[in-house]
Design a protein around this motif. Sequence first.
Motif, mmCIF file in Angstrom:
data_model
loop_
_atom_site.group_PDB
_atom_site.id
_atom_site.type_symbol
_atom_site.label_atom_id
_atom_site.label_comp_id
_atom_site.label_asym_id
_atom_site.label_seq_id
_atom_site.Cartn_x
_atom_site.Cartn_y
_atom_site.Cartn_z
ATOM 1 N N PRO A 9 44.471 30.952 46.935
ATOM 2 C CA PRO A 9 44.788 29.558 46.629
ATOM 3 C C PRO A 9 44.077 29.055 45.380
ATOM 4 O O PRO A 9 44.655 28.341 44.553
ATOM 5 N N ARG A 10 42.786 29.421 45.217
ATOM 6 C CA ARG A 10 42.048 28.977 44.047
ATOM 7 C C ARG A 10 42.641 29.569 42.778
ATOM 8 O O ARG A 10 42.776 28.895 41.756
ATOM 9 N N LEU A 11 43.006 30.829 42.813
ATOM 10 C CA LEU A 11 43.619 31.490 41.662
ATOM 11 C C LEU A 11 44.955 30.845 41.320
ATOM 12 O O LEU A 11 45.265 30.605 40.153
ATOM 13 N N LEU A 61 44.401 43.192 40.367
ATOM 14 C CA LEU A 61 45.792 43.005 40.795
ATOM 15 C C LEU A 61 46.756 43.946 40.086
ATOM 16 O O LEU A 61 47.791 44.305 40.655
ATOM 17 N N PHE A 62 46.437 44.326 38.835
ATOM 18 C CA PHE A 62 47.370 45.139 38.060
ATOM 19 C C PHE A 62 46.669 46.400 37.558
ATOM 20 O O PHE A 62 45.478 46.379 37.233
ATOM 21 N N LEU A 76 53.277 38.799 40.874
ATOM 22 C CA LEU A 76 53.935 38.927 39.575
ATOM 23 C C LEU A 76 53.715 37.702 38.684
ATOM 24 O O LEU A 76 53.714 37.825 37.449
ATOM 25 N N LYS A 77 53.515 36.545 39.296
ATOM 26 C CA LYS A 77 53.365 35.335 38.485
ATOM 27 C C LYS A 77 52.064 35.335 37.678
ATOM 28 O O LYS A 77 51.919 34.567 36.723
ATOM 29 N N TYR A 78 51.091 36.210 38.043
ATOM 30 C CA TYR A 78 49.829 36.261 37.313
ATOM 31 C C TYR A 78 49.874 37.241 36.138
ATOM 32 O O TYR A 78 48.957 37.254 35.308
ATOM 33 N N LEU A 79 50.914 38.036 36.050
ATOM 34 C CA LEU A 79 50.985 39.032 34.985
ATOM 35 C C LEU A 79 51.058 38.406 33.581
ATOM 36 O O LEU A 79 50.456 38.933 32.647
#
Length: 345
Positions: A9-11, A61-62, A76-79
């Motif tokens: 949630p924080r991320l 994550l990646f 995927l939204k953080y990529l």
Amino acid sequence: MAEGAGAGPRLAELLAAGRRLWEEVETGAEPSSGAPAVQDKVRQGLDALHRAAAMVAQLDLFSENEELEEIASADLKYLPLPALLGALTLKQVDLSRRLEHLESARAHFWRFLKLCSSYGLGSFHLPPASPPQEEDAGSPSLGGPAAAQTSLVAMASSRQAKIERYKQKKELENRLASMRTFVESEQADEDQIREYYILQIQKWINTSLEEIESIDQEMVILRSRGTAKQSSAPPHGTSRQARAPLKPFILTRDAAQAKVFGAGYPGLPTMTVDDWYEQRRRQGVVSGQSAPQRAPAGITEEELQKQQQEKKEEEDDEEALQKARNWDDWKDTHPRGYGNRQNVG
């Protein structure tokens, strides 16, 4: 790979805040990007995205060793985080650090493209990791008709690629706009969410390619300006030595006047014209032949003018006397009427 427990949630909040601030800066109504309000948003957005990027790295994550199918749809939204960081970095307006900001933004865009390339997202040519040097990025060298033809082909290919990217960008923007409300309202299923985030990644791929090309061109210009300034500046240690400032003084004709003026102006040093020329000759400012010829001491200006007038009159008298002598000599050798041919009897 799923988000870490308690960090998700924080991320997500940090990513949402950074994206919102970037959109406000990108589409804002401020007349100048250098306005304090705009730059405050840039700093806040960069802070949020840097913290989010640190959390993504911590959560691992990646990875370039995994396949796209192994990434969870929600992750995927953080990529595109590096691309967002690059876009906001370019919004900074400190001209003294412009080259530094360009280098930082380019590194963010390149990391994003490298990650996308490893996952097989999009078909594009990965730019070099470091920007080209000035001699490589300038105009093509003169190499005859073959080189000119190669240059024209490269320019046409680049132009065609830009046109294709522009068309893809517009198409992606239209599809994203139609899906955004549906996804953000949590009405979309996992496949639709995954498609939406992959479309976002493809959009940022096009943006990153365009920005890297623009950054490379601007960096060449900035570096060439810096080189020109360095070449025009004098080398270190060869600057002209500063001379000591000249003290004020009063020019006098002779020592007697120097004493008079010295008594009247005790705060100023005084000297004669001859003393001044002698001092300047010793300093190397004037040559020894530059000093004017002065009249002997004890002769006033009036007497000097009288002597000059008498000398001139004597010279005039000598000239008149010489003319008279020449006339007498001519008359002795030429009889009266010589040369008169009008009254020949």
